[in-house]
Design an enzyme around this catalytic site. Structure first.
Site, PDB file in Angstrom:
ATOM      1  N   HIS A   1      -2.210   3.629  -4.697  1.00 11.21           N
ATOM      2  CA  HIS A   1      -2.601   3.808  -3.298  1.00 11.21           C
ATOM      3  C   HIS A   1      -2.189   2.516  -2.569  1.00 11.21           C
ATOM      4  CE1 HIS A   1      -5.440   4.060   0.087  1.00 11.21           C
ATOM      5  NE2 HIS A   1      -5.619   5.334  -0.217  1.00 11.21           N
TER       6      HIS A   1
ATOM      7  N   ASP B   1      -8.344  -0.022 -10.137  1.00 12.14           N
ATOM      8  CA  ASP B   1      -8.736   0.744  -8.957  1.00 12.14           C
ATOM      9  C   ASP B   1      -9.340   2.049  -9.487  1.00 12.14           C
ATOM     10  OD1 ASP B   1      -8.852   2.598  -6.925  1.00 12.14           O
ATOM     11  OD2 ASP B   1      -6.846   2.202  -6.143  1.00 12.14           O
TER      12      ASP B   1
ATOM     13  N   GLN C   1     -10.699   6.932  -7.859  1.00 16.08           N
ATOM     14  CA  GLN C   1     -10.572   8.339  -8.229  1.00 16.08           C
ATOM     15  C   GLN C   1     -11.058   8.624  -9.644  1.00 16.08           C
ATOM     16  OE1 GLN C   1      -9.836  10.505  -6.002  1.00 16.08           O
ATOM     17  NE2 GLN C   1      -8.842   9.293  -4.405  1.00 16.08           N
TER      18      GLN C   1
END
Lengths: 402, 131
Positions: free
Chosen positions: A116, A193, A196
């Site tokens: 992202h 990260d 999700q």
């Protein structure tokens, strides 16, 4: 699994039952989260940490209880859970308060092409500032990380590996644990990260052995404006603060100040108290369901959706064909139809899908497309939602004369 | 307006077979812009001769609405005096499209028009017009 717990989903749009398939962007909120936020403002609202009165004590207790729940949820200790606004802020905190002082000209930061923008742009800024080089692990045709290239890049002993756990476009579940082990063997620190992953599968920071891990509350049934950065205590202890201000200090003099203890050293100013409490309730909700069950529910629906979509003519699906290698995200296109046009037709049917570059323009380039349509699921998604989506997809074929 | 009406035959036709699509080697007026919210992109090139739009080409990528609106616009302005075409209003463009649009899709419909205006006023302001 839990559709009836979500008030918004009981409504209609364009006279149609709402089918919300944009949970990777943000999830809907269960009634208990909404009620919990209202309850806080109606019975306990005050600023945290500095008041001696009853309301401040109540607010502080609830805010810190939320932290403890989240810490348990991810296998961290309380001092390692820092409240931030969102994943993006968590990553920026690590970039500025950790990476910047360790990087010098010629040093390497490794990331991947499936990130992202929030896990690319902060590193570009830090690389520009320090003269470090930013390298990216490519993906295979199937949308998996190229592990051979990952190993070659780690051989160069990068200072940091910044990697997504689950792709927000392809749904690919990356072998985070293996990559972290490899990185540590080369003296490389790892930031994950987890925006999700934490909402969809069991994540334990101790088991992963990651150095930092960031995620957003609003993608896991909590409110917007609250997120979490996990950092290993040994690293956080040695780091300088990120933002300066109230609450993060121990003593302030005109010429110098000293810092508060962890985790408050990294929480300058009045935090999103109600947001943290709301997220704590969302975590309770998920823990009651059990993350193993959440994962299983979403895997079933994912496999069902993939199978149904493959039966629709002219649908192009991106990412791993093997449903077990991905989480509940499916990016696709319908023939030569631009995803924005597809979204408009779907919207008319009450089906909310996402279209565009999904804040992952480099990945779009790697896939050779400018944009995709995307469906993404959560705990409240039902088989009927997928069926309605497929019917809408078939309607779109007629509208676009395919 | 329902989807069938919005994606009428003419719109899909202009999307799949855009008019005046490509590059113009002799262009003396041109502009390019991107809709940052969705990534749609349009470039327009024109050859202005004796104050008229002698030829026009556009290129870009994006949704059916943005591409069809630009294609329709090129049909409309080609051969017209530039100063007259430059005075076109957004309602004129929407009339060419002949469909109702939500505020979110209005941006798509007007991207090509915005680029056309940039190219036209760029030319008119450059002094070439007076030569």
């Amino acid at each position: 699994m839990t559709h009836h717990d979500f008030p918004l989903l009981q409504g209609t749009i364009n006279g149609k039952k709402i089918v919300y398939l944009d949970s990777a962007a943000t999830t809907q909120k269960p009634q208990i989260v909404l009620k919990g936020i209202t309850d806080f403002y109606t019975t306990a609202n005050a600023n945290v940490h500095r008041g001696l009165h009853t309301l401040s004590a109540r607010a502080t207790a609830q805010y810190e209880a939320a932290r403890q729940k989240i810490a348990r949820f991810i296998g961290a200790n309380d001092k390692e859970v820092i409240f931030v606004r969102n994943t993006t802020e968590g990553i920026n905190l690590v970039a500025h308060a950790f990476a910047k002082s360790r990087l010098k000209k010629g040093d390497i930061i490794v990331s991947t092409v499936m990130e992202h923008h929030s896990n690319i742009v902060p590193w570009q800024l830090i690389a520009q500032e320090t003269g470090a080089n930013l390298c990216f692990i490519p993906i295979t045709e199937e949308g998996l990380l190229d592990m051979q290239m990952a190993m070659e890049l780690l051989e160069k002993k990068p200072v940091l590996l910044a990697i997504t756990h689950v792709s927000n476009v392809l749904g690919t579940i990356n072998p985070a644990k293996e990559l972290i082990r490899l990185a540590h063997a080369h003296g490389t620190f790892v930031l994950v990260d987890a925006a999700q992953s934490v909402p969809h599968l069991p994540v334990n920071v101790h088991d992963l052995d990651c150095d930092f891990l960031a995620f957003s509350g609003h993608k896991m049934l909590g409110p917007t404006g609250i997120g979490v950065l996990f950092g290993k205590q040994t690293l956080l202890d040695r780091m300088h603060p990120f933002l300066g201000g109230g609450d993060m200090i121990k003593e302030v003099h005109l010429d110098k100040s000293t810092w508060n203890e962890l985790p408050w050293k990294f929480e300058a100013g009045t935090p999103d108290i109600a947001g943290a409490i709301g997220l704590g309730i969302a975590v309770d909700y998920l823990m009651t369901k059990g993350m193993d069950n959440v994962f299983r529910h979403e895997q079933e629906l994912l496999a069902y959706a993939l199978q149904k979509m493959k039966g629709v003519k002219d649908v192009i699906i991106y990412g791993p064909g093997d449903a077990t290698k991905r989480s509940g995200v499916i990016s696709f296109n319908l023939a030569d139809i631009h995803p924005h046009d597809l979204t408009t037709v779907m919207d008319e049917e009450g089906v909310m899908i996402r279209s565009g570059h999904h804040c992952a323009q480099p990945l779009m380039g790697a896939l050779g497309v400018t944009a995709t349509a995307r469906i993404s699921i959560s705990v409240y998604t039902t088989k009927e939602d997928i069926d309605t989506f497929i019917t809408a997809l078939e309607k779109a074929q007629k509208v676009f004369r395919l | 307006m329902n989807a069938e009406a919005m994606y009428a035959e003419t719109i899909m036709d202009h999307y799949r077979h855009p008019h005046h699509y490509g590059a113009l080697p002799v262009a003396n007026a041109h502009a390019h812009d991107v809709n940052t919210s969705c990534g749609d992109e349009i470039g327009i090139q024109m050859e202005i001769k004796d104050g008229r739009i002698a030829d026009i080409r556009f290129n870009g990528k994006g949704c059916a609405i943005s591409q069809a609106a630009t294609s329709l616009l090129t049909d409309f302005v080609i051969g017209k005096p530039l100063d007259e075409a430059a005075r076109l209003q957004k309602d004129d463009v929407l009339e060419l499209l002949g469909i109702e649009l939500s505020p979110m899709r209005l941006k798509c419909a007007l991207l090509g028009f915005k680029v056309f205006k940039l190219a036209a006023y760029g030319y008119l302001g450059s002094g070439e017009y007076n030569d």
